[in-house]
Design a protein around this motif. Sequence first.
Motif, PDB file in Angstrom:
ATOM      1  N   ARG A  37       6.077   0.110  -0.541  1.00  0.00           N
ATOM      2  CA  ARG A  37       4.924  -0.064  -1.428  1.00  0.00           C
ATOM      3  C   ARG A  37       4.104   1.214  -1.500  1.00  0.00           C
ATOM      4  O   ARG A  37       3.605   1.582  -2.573  1.00  0.00           O
ATOM      5  N   LEU A  38       3.966   1.903  -0.387  1.00  0.00           N
ATOM      6  CA  LEU A  38       3.208   3.147  -0.372  1.00  0.00           C
ATOM      7  C   LEU A  38       3.851   4.193  -1.274  1.00  0.00           C
ATOM      8  O   LEU A  38       3.165   4.926  -2.002  1.00  0.00           O
ATOM      9  N   LEU A  87      -3.904   1.392   7.104  1.00  0.00           N
ATOM     10  CA  LEU A  87      -4.109   0.028   6.638  1.00  0.00           C
ATOM     11  C   LEU A  87      -2.862  -0.838   6.800  1.00  0.00           C
ATOM     12  O   LEU A  87      -2.917  -2.048   6.550  1.00  0.00           O
ATOM     13  N   GLY A  88      -1.752  -0.224   7.184  1.00  0.00           N
ATOM     14  CA  GLY A  88      -0.536  -0.982   7.417  1.00  0.00           C
ATOM     15  C   GLY A  88       0.268  -1.293   6.178  1.00  0.00           C
ATOM     16  O   GLY A  88       1.033  -2.273   6.167  1.00  0.00           O
ATOM     17  N   VAL A 102      -2.637   8.913   1.649  1.00  0.00           N
ATOM     18  CA  VAL A 102      -1.403   8.426   2.266  1.00  0.00           C
ATOM     19  C   VAL A 102      -1.668   8.036   3.716  1.00  0.00           C
ATOM     20  O   VAL A 102      -1.190   6.997   4.204  1.00  0.00           O
ATOM     21  N   GLU A 103      -2.426   8.884   4.432  1.00  0.00           N
ATOM     22  CA  GLU A 103      -2.781   8.551   5.814  1.00  0.00           C
ATOM     23  C   GLU A 103      -3.587   7.262   5.863  1.00  0.00           C
ATOM     24  O   GLU A 103      -3.389   6.429   6.754  1.00  0.00           O
ATOM     25  N   ALA A 104      -4.475   7.080   4.880  1.00  0.00           N
ATOM     26  CA  ALA A 104      -5.261   5.843   4.844  1.00  0.00           C
ATOM     27  C   ALA A 104      -4.367   4.634   4.605  1.00  0.00           C
ATOM     28  O   ALA A 104      -4.573   3.562   5.197  1.00  0.00           O
TER      29      ALA A 104
END
Length: 401
Positions: A302-303, A296-297, A290-292
């Motif tokens: 979407r996340l 990545l923006g 999740v942090e990645a």
Amino acid sequence: MALAVSTAAAAASPSAIAAARSPGYYVRRRLWQNRPAVFGLAFIALCTLVALLGYWVLPDNSPNANHGFVQIQKERPALRVQLLRQPLPDSARNTADPANVFSTWLHGREPEVQETPIGGYEFAGDSIILKPLGAHSAEAGRFRRLALAAVVGHPGPRAELQRLVEQGHLSTRTYWLGTDKAGRDELSRLLLGTRISLGIGLVAVLISLVLGMAVGAVAGYFGGWVDSILLGLMTVVWSIPGIMLVIAISLALDSKGVWVSFVAVGLTMWVDVARVVRGQMLSLRSATFVEAGRVLGLPTPRLIARHLLPNMRGPLIVLATSNFAAAILLEAGLSFLGLGVQPPAPSWGLMVKEGYDLLGTEAGLWLTLLPGAAISLLVLSFNLLGNGLRDAYDPQTPIAA
């Protein structure tokens, strides 16, 4: 040397293939090894097939399987009845195309002939004398005389008319589960009731999943005051009995019927889903992937939708099967109280109510037990499947060789 390498590769290939298998493979293996869960899945599949085929497989494919006879009210199972079939008057004929299979599947088909239960017949000249049927007949003790030409629909020689009557206008029908208080086929109404029960369960589960995942995901991912407000909303809804909430929704919509029941039941079950999603989201929102995604923006919607919610697939599937069973029970209870599906729709809860009103009579027992057993078996099947899925998604559940 090459032979040694190839031998080592061949020896390592089974473990390499096993390591390459997806987690879903092991979930399916654990599920298929759980016999009660497989039984539940098989019964649900059978009910789903009956619901999908609908009017195509019913002995009585009239709308709502509502074609009954007063002469055979509340009769025992395995009843065999002889029927006289006569042409309908022009004013009563169905104008719908009988070849429209989609219309038949969706709404059923109006009777194309007029049927009359009889206790026997004999020919007398150009007429047929009909014997009354049983003690329930309104014409008990009286015989009816009909002209053969009226039965066939056109004049002709007497011998020819008698042959046409015997070959095309007399039939025998078996009511395998008897008839209800309106003389309708209990088997047809019981089979058609699967469409309503599974339909309400499906719509309720879809509504609860969509609403519950949205509220739970927002509350768990953002936390803070957003989580506090949504958690308070979930607590308030949780504290209201489900049946009272359905009654309130029905009164607010000022309507009672199939679609109101669909929506009302669905709006009472989303809290379970929201609480599970919120708890899972709180534990996953600080995960490395999740942090990645944030670095990545990736957009937040979407996340959540593409990376967080798929990780909750197992618990959500188990919860969906549980909610399916709860929705069927809730709909049956509402129909029993007269607040759900309305007559003449063949809801199982409504059929239990009709049988319950006849308790003390010979027919009351099976008219209550048959739909009650159908409700119990379907709910049991969903619970067995839910337990099996819970064990199947548990990595610690052993897999038989």
